[in-house]
Design an enzyme around this catalytic site. Structure first.
Site, PDB file in Angstrom:
ATOM      1  N   ASN A 141       0.868  -1.176   0.000  1.00 38.20           N
ATOM      2  CA  ASN A 141       0.000   0.000   0.000  1.00 38.20           C
ATOM      3  C   ASN A 141       0.905   1.227   0.000  1.00 38.20           C
ATOM      4  O   ASN A 141       1.497   1.558   1.022  1.00 38.20           O
ATOM      5  CB  ASN A 141      -0.902  -0.024   1.248  1.00 38.20           C
ATOM      6  N   LYS A 188       0.151   4.242  -0.220  1.00 33.37           N
ATOM      7  CA  LYS A 188      -0.474   5.430   0.390  1.00 33.37           C
ATOM      8  C   LYS A 188      -0.238   6.644  -0.517  1.00 33.37           C
ATOM      9  O   LYS A 188      -0.187   6.487  -1.733  1.00 33.37           O
ATOM     10  CB  LYS A 188       0.031   5.629   1.821  1.00 33.37           C
ATOM     11  N   HIS A 217      -9.485   1.133   4.974  1.00 31.15           N
ATOM     12  CA  HIS A 217      -8.199   1.322   5.633  1.00 31.15           C
ATOM     13  C   HIS A 217      -8.378   2.267   6.813  1.00 31.15           C
ATOM     14  O   HIS A 217      -9.166   3.217   6.751  1.00 31.15           O
ATOM     15  CB  HIS A 217      -7.176   1.901   4.641  1.00 31.15           C
ATOM     16  N   GLU A 269      -6.784   4.661   7.859  1.00 36.57           N
ATOM     17  CA  GLU A 269      -6.587   6.092   7.549  1.00 36.57           C
ATOM     18  C   GLU A 269      -7.829   6.685   6.887  1.00 36.57           C
ATOM     19  O   GLU A 269      -8.129   7.866   7.072  1.00 36.57           O
ATOM     20  CB  GLU A 269      -5.320   6.257   6.689  1.00 36.57           C
ATOM     21  N   GLU A 316      -5.055  -4.853  10.583  1.00 39.66           N
ATOM     22  CA  GLU A 316      -4.017  -3.840  10.780  1.00 39.66           C
ATOM     23  C   GLU A 316      -4.303  -3.083  12.071  1.00 39.66           C
ATOM     24  O   GLU A 316      -5.118  -2.148  12.084  1.00 39.66           O
ATOM     25  CB  GLU A 316      -4.030  -2.835   9.620  1.00 39.66           C
ATOM     26  N   GLY A 362       2.714   2.445  10.773  1.00 44.82           N
ATOM     27  CA  GLY A 362       3.655   3.549  10.622  1.00 44.82           C
ATOM     28  C   GLY A 362       4.378   3.942  11.899  1.00 44.82           C
ATOM     29  O   GLY A 362       5.026   4.981  11.965  1.00 44.82           O
ATOM     30  N   SER A 393       3.679  -1.969  10.325  1.00 46.49           N
ATOM     31  CA  SER A 393       5.129  -1.999  10.532  1.00 46.49           C
ATOM     32  C   SER A 393       5.762  -3.348  10.191  1.00 46.49           C
ATOM     33  O   SER A 393       6.685  -3.797  10.866  1.00 46.49           O
ATOM     34  CB  SER A 393       5.486  -1.574  11.962  1.00 46.49           C
TER      35      SER A 393
HETATM   36  O1  LIG Z   1      -1.210   0.768   6.834  1.00 51.25           O
HETATM   37  C1  LIG Z   1      -0.435  -0.093   6.448  1.00 51.25           C
HETATM   38  C2  LIG Z   1      -0.689  -0.811   5.183  1.00 51.25           C
HETATM   39  O2  LIG Z   1      -1.972  -0.583   4.715  1.00 51.25           O
HETATM   40  C3  LIG Z   1       0.786  -0.416   7.206  1.00 51.25           C
HETATM   41  O3  LIG Z   1       1.648   0.651   7.114  1.00 51.25           O
HETATM   42  P1  LIG Z   1       3.156   0.497   7.655  1.00 51.25           P
HETATM   43  O4  LIG Z   1       3.685  -0.781   7.070  1.00 51.25           O
HETATM   44  O5  LIG Z   1       3.856   1.717   7.151  1.00 51.25           O
HETATM   45  O6  LIG Z   1       3.051   0.434   9.149  1.00 51.25           O
END
Ligand SMILES: O=C(CO)COP(=O)(O)O
Length: 249
Positions: free
Chosen positions: A9, A11, A94, A96, A166, A172, A211
Protein backbone atom coordinates in the site's frame (compact mmCIF):
# COMPACT_ATOMS: atom_id res chain seq x y z
CA UNK A 1 -3.30 -24.56 1.43
CA UNK A 2 -4.02 -20.86 1.29
CA UNK A 3 -1.71 -18.93 -0.97
CA UNK A 4 0.51 -16.37 0.73
CA UNK A 5 -0.09 -12.84 -0.53
CA UNK A 6 1.96 -9.69 -0.03
CA UNK A 7 0.38 -6.36 -0.91
CA UNK A 8 2.12 -3.00 -1.00
CA UNK A 9 0.00 0.00 0.00
CA UNK A 10 1.93 2.98 -1.28
CA UNK A 11 -0.47 5.43 0.39
CA UNK A 12 0.05 9.04 -0.82
CA UNK A 13 3.65 8.60 -1.93
CA UNK A 14 5.62 8.53 -5.13
CA UNK A 15 5.89 10.32 -8.44
CA UNK A 16 6.28 8.99 -11.97
CA UNK A 17 10.06 8.73 -11.77
CA UNK A 18 10.17 7.05 -8.36
CA UNK A 19 7.36 4.71 -9.32
CA UNK A 20 9.12 3.71 -12.53
CA UNK A 21 12.19 2.61 -10.59
CA UNK A 22 10.15 0.76 -7.97
CA UNK A 23 7.93 -0.96 -10.53
CA UNK A 24 10.92 -1.94 -12.64
CA UNK A 25 12.62 -3.59 -9.66
CA UNK A 26 9.42 -5.39 -8.66
CA UNK A 27 8.84 -6.55 -12.25
CA UNK A 28 12.37 -7.95 -12.44
CA UNK A 29 12.11 -9.95 -9.24
CA UNK A 30 8.45 -10.91 -9.16
CA UNK A 31 8.95 -14.20 -10.94
CA UNK A 32 11.25 -15.44 -8.20
CA UNK A 33 8.70 -15.13 -5.42
CA UNK A 34 6.09 -17.78 -4.80
CA UNK A 35 3.84 -15.40 -2.87
CA UNK A 36 1.16 -13.60 -4.85
CA UNK A 37 2.11 -9.92 -5.09
CA UNK A 38 0.06 -6.82 -5.52
CA UNK A 39 0.75 -3.12 -5.35
CA UNK A 40 -1.71 -0.34 -4.53
CA UNK A 41 -0.45 2.96 -5.97
CA UNK A 42 -2.33 6.27 -5.69
CA UNK A 43 -5.09 6.73 -8.30
CA UNK A 44 -3.07 8.88 -10.76
CA UNK A 45 -0.41 6.19 -11.06
CA UNK A 46 -2.59 3.11 -11.44
CA UNK A 47 -2.20 3.01 -15.21
CA UNK A 48 1.55 3.40 -14.88
CA UNK A 49 1.56 0.34 -12.61
CA UNK A 50 -0.79 -1.64 -14.84
CA UNK A 51 1.50 -0.99 -17.82
CA UNK A 52 4.72 -1.76 -15.96
CA UNK A 53 3.49 -5.00 -14.41
CA UNK A 54 1.21 -6.42 -17.07
CA UNK A 55 3.33 -9.43 -17.98
CA UNK A 56 4.63 -10.13 -14.49
CA UNK A 57 1.67 -11.66 -12.66
CA UNK A 58 1.84 -8.88 -10.06
CA UNK A 59 -1.67 -7.57 -9.53
CA UNK A 60 -2.80 -4.00 -9.00
CA UNK A 61 -5.05 -2.63 -6.29
CA UNK A 62 -6.55 0.78 -5.65
CA UNK A 63 -6.49 2.29 -2.17
CA UNK A 64 -10.15 3.25 -2.16
CA UNK A 65 -13.21 3.54 -4.40
CA UNK A 66 -16.37 5.58 -4.39
CA UNK A 67 -19.54 4.40 -2.71
CA UNK A 68 -21.40 5.82 -5.74
CA UNK A 69 -21.81 4.16 -9.11
CA UNK A 70 -21.38 7.13 -11.45
CA UNK A 71 -22.57 10.66 -12.11
CA UNK A 72 -22.34 14.02 -10.39
CA UNK A 73 -19.89 13.14 -7.61
CA UNK A 74 -16.99 15.53 -8.11
CA UNK A 75 -13.64 14.10 -7.18
CA UNK A 76 -14.84 10.54 -6.74
CA UNK A 77 -13.36 7.51 -8.53
CA UNK A 78 -15.74 4.66 -9.23
CA UNK A 79 -15.03 0.97 -8.87
CA UNK A 80 -16.04 0.53 -12.50
CA UNK A 81 -13.36 3.02 -13.63
CA UNK A 82 -10.77 1.09 -11.65
CA UNK A 83 -11.80 -2.19 -13.25
CA UNK A 84 -11.70 -0.47 -16.63
CA UNK A 85 -8.03 0.42 -16.02
CA UNK A 86 -7.13 -3.19 -15.34
CA UNK A 87 -7.14 -2.92 -11.55
CA UNK A 88 -8.11 -6.18 -9.77
CA UNK A 89 -8.21 -5.26 -6.08
CA UNK A 90 -9.37 -2.40 -3.88
CA UNK A 91 -8.70 -1.62 -0.23
CA UNK A 92 -11.90 -0.99 1.69
CA UNK A 93 -11.87 0.68 5.09
CA UNK A 94 -8.20 1.32 5.63
CA UNK A 95 -7.88 2.85 9.10
CA UNK A 96 -6.59 6.09 7.55
CA UNK A 97 -9.85 6.34 5.57
CA UNK A 98 -11.87 5.54 8.68
CA UNK A 99 -9.92 8.10 10.75
CA UNK A 100 -9.25 11.04 8.42
CA UNK A 101 -12.38 10.72 6.30
CA UNK A 102 -14.86 9.47 8.87
CA UNK A 103 -15.71 6.36 6.85
CA UNK A 104 -18.11 4.21 8.83
CA UNK A 105 -19.31 0.66 8.33
CA UNK A 106 -22.43 1.68 6.42
CA UNK A 107 -20.38 3.64 3.88
CA UNK A 108 -17.81 0.85 3.65
CA UNK A 109 -20.48 -1.73 2.89
CA UNK A 110 -21.58 0.52 0.00
CA UNK A 111 -18.00 0.76 -1.24
CA UNK A 112 -17.69 -3.01 -0.99
CA UNK A 113 -20.91 -3.34 -2.94
CA UNK A 114 -19.61 -1.11 -5.75
CA UNK A 115 -16.35 -3.07 -5.79
CA UNK A 116 -18.06 -6.43 -6.09
CA UNK A 117 -20.44 -5.12 -8.78
CA UNK A 118 -17.42 -3.98 -10.79
CA UNK A 119 -15.67 -7.33 -10.38
CA UNK A 120 -12.98 -5.97 -8.08
CA UNK A 121 -11.72 -8.06 -5.18
CA UNK A 122 -12.03 -6.13 -1.90
CA UNK A 123 -9.39 -6.19 0.82
CA UNK A 124 -11.38 -5.28 3.90
CA UNK A 125 -9.11 -3.56 6.43
CA UNK A 126 -9.91 -3.85 10.13
CA UNK A 127 -8.09 -3.14 13.36
CA UNK A 128 -8.28 -1.63 16.81
CA UNK A 129 -6.75 1.54 18.25
CA UNK A 130 -4.31 1.43 21.14
CA UNK A 131 -7.01 2.60 23.57
CA UNK A 132 -9.31 -0.19 22.41
CA UNK A 133 -6.56 -2.79 22.83
CA UNK A 134 -5.74 -1.50 26.30
CA UNK A 135 -9.39 -1.87 27.25
CA UNK A 136 -9.39 -5.47 26.05
CA UNK A 137 -11.73 -4.66 23.17
CA UNK A 138 -9.57 -5.82 20.25
CA UNK A 139 -11.58 -8.83 19.14
CA UNK A 140 -14.89 -7.07 19.75
CA UNK A 141 -13.87 -4.07 17.62
CA UNK A 142 -12.55 -6.22 14.79
CA UNK A 143 -15.62 -8.46 14.82
CA UNK A 144 -17.88 -5.38 14.65
CA UNK A 145 -15.98 -4.12 11.59
CA UNK A 146 -16.39 -7.45 9.80
CA UNK A 147 -19.97 -8.28 10.80
CA UNK A 148 -21.75 -5.81 8.46
CA UNK A 149 -20.03 -7.42 5.48
CA UNK A 150 -21.08 -10.91 6.54
CA UNK A 151 -24.60 -9.60 6.81
CA UNK A 152 -24.81 -7.74 3.50
CA UNK A 153 -22.87 -9.99 1.11
CA UNK A 154 -23.65 -13.50 -0.04
CA UNK A 155 -21.16 -16.28 0.43
CA UNK A 156 -20.47 -16.23 -3.29
CA UNK A 157 -19.66 -12.51 -3.12
CA UNK A 158 -17.57 -12.91 0.00
CA UNK A 159 -15.47 -15.53 -1.78
CA UNK A 160 -13.57 -12.73 -3.57
CA UNK A 161 -12.68 -10.87 -0.35
CA UNK A 162 -9.44 -10.77 1.59
CA UNK A 163 -9.27 -9.40 5.12
CA UNK A 164 -6.35 -7.30 6.36
CA UNK A 165 -5.90 -7.06 10.11
CA UNK A 166 -4.02 -3.84 10.78
CA UNK A 167 -3.85 -2.74 14.40
CA UNK A 168 -4.00 1.05 14.20
CA UNK A 169 -1.28 1.43 16.84
CA UNK A 170 1.13 -0.59 14.67
CA UNK A 171 0.66 1.40 11.45
CA UNK A 172 3.65 3.55 10.62
CA UNK A 173 4.84 3.49 14.23
CA UNK A 174 7.52 0.81 14.11
CA UNK A 175 5.50 -1.08 16.73
CA UNK A 176 4.38 -4.48 15.48
CA UNK A 177 1.99 -6.91 17.05
CA UNK A 178 4.00 -9.94 18.12
CA UNK A 179 3.36 -12.97 15.93
CA UNK A 180 1.35 -14.46 18.82
CA UNK A 181 -0.75 -11.30 19.30
CA UNK A 182 -1.47 -11.11 15.60
CA UNK A 183 -2.19 -14.84 15.35
CA UNK A 184 -4.75 -14.59 18.16
CA UNK A 185 -6.70 -11.93 16.27
CA UNK A 186 -6.37 -13.75 12.94
CA UNK A 187 -7.69 -16.95 14.51
CA UNK A 188 -10.64 -15.02 15.97
CA UNK A 189 -11.35 -13.50 12.56
CA UNK A 190 -11.29 -16.92 10.92
CA UNK A 191 -13.60 -18.29 13.62
CA UNK A 192 -16.04 -15.45 12.92
CA UNK A 193 -15.93 -16.21 9.19
CA UNK A 194 -16.44 -19.91 9.91
CA UNK A 195 -19.80 -19.07 11.44
CA UNK A 196 -20.88 -18.16 7.90
CA UNK A 197 -19.20 -21.11 6.20
CA UNK A 198 -16.40 -23.28 7.52
CA UNK A 199 -14.84 -24.22 4.20
CA UNK A 200 -14.87 -20.62 2.97
CA UNK A 201 -13.23 -19.50 6.23
CA UNK A 202 -10.42 -21.98 5.58
CA UNK A 203 -9.76 -20.40 2.19
CA UNK A 204 -9.97 -16.67 2.95
CA UNK A 205 -6.69 -14.82 2.95
CA UNK A 206 -6.22 -12.89 6.20
CA UNK A 207 -3.26 -10.54 5.86
CA UNK A 208 -1.42 -8.74 8.66
CA UNK A 209 -0.40 -5.09 8.36
CA UNK A 210 1.39 -2.68 10.65
CA UNK A 211 5.13 -2.00 10.53
CA UNK A 212 5.94 -5.21 8.67
CA UNK A 213 9.60 -5.10 7.62
CA UNK A 214 12.01 -7.57 6.08
CA UNK A 215 13.27 -8.57 9.52
CA UNK A 216 9.94 -9.34 11.19
CA UNK A 217 7.96 -10.67 8.22
CA UNK A 218 9.04 -14.31 8.40
CA UNK A 219 8.00 -14.76 12.03
CA UNK A 220 4.61 -13.15 11.39
CA UNK A 221 3.97 -15.08 8.19
CA UNK A 222 4.89 -18.39 9.83
CA UNK A 223 1.79 -18.21 12.04
CA UNK A 224 -0.97 -20.58 10.94
CA UNK A 225 -3.66 -17.96 10.32
CA UNK A 226 -1.47 -15.20 8.86
CA UNK A 227 -1.59 -15.50 5.09
CA UNK A 228 0.76 -12.67 4.20
CA UNK A 229 0.94 -8.94 4.67
CA UNK A 230 -0.32 -5.52 3.74
CA UNK A 231 2.80 -3.43 3.73
CA UNK A 232 2.96 0.36 3.97
CA UNK A 233 6.30 2.13 4.35
CA UNK A 234 8.46 -0.87 3.47
CA UNK A 235 6.61 -1.37 0.18
CA UNK A 236 8.15 1.85 -1.16
CA UNK A 237 11.57 0.21 -1.12
CA UNK A 238 11.84 -2.55 -3.71
CA UNK A 239 14.50 -4.42 -1.75
CA UNK A 240 12.41 -4.42 1.44
CA UNK A 241 9.18 -5.27 -0.36
CA UNK A 242 10.74 -8.19 -2.20
CA UNK A 243 12.49 -9.43 0.94
CA UNK A 244 9.11 -9.40 2.70
CA UNK A 245 7.59 -11.25 -0.26
CA UNK A 246 10.31 -13.86 -0.03
CA UNK A 247 9.66 -14.24 3.70
CA UNK A 248 6.14 -15.37 2.83
CA UNK A 249 7.31 -18.64 1.28
O1 LIG B 1 -1.21 0.77 6.83
C1 LIG B 1 -0.43 -0.09 6.45
C2 LIG B 1 -0.69 -0.81 5.18
O2 LIG B 1 -1.97 -0.58 4.72
C3 LIG B 1 0.79 -0.42 7.21
O3 LIG B 1 1.65 0.65 7.11
P1 LIG B 1 3.16 0.50 7.65
O4 LIG B 1 3.68 -0.78 7.07
O5 LIG B 1 3.86 1.72 7.15
O6 LIG B 1 3.05 0.43 9.15
Amino acid sequence: MRQKRVAGNWKMNGDQAQNAALLHAIAEQAEKTTAALLVCPPFPYLLQAVAALQTTGVEIGAQDCSAYQEGAYTGEVSARMLADLGVQWVLIGHSERRHYHGEDNALLVEKGRRAVEAGLKPILCVGETLAEREQGLTQQVVAAQIAPFLEHFTLQELASFCIAYEPVWAIGTGLTATPEEAQAVHAAIRAQLAEVDASWAEQVGVLYGGSVKADNAASLFSMPDIDGGLIGGASLDAGQFLAIANAAE
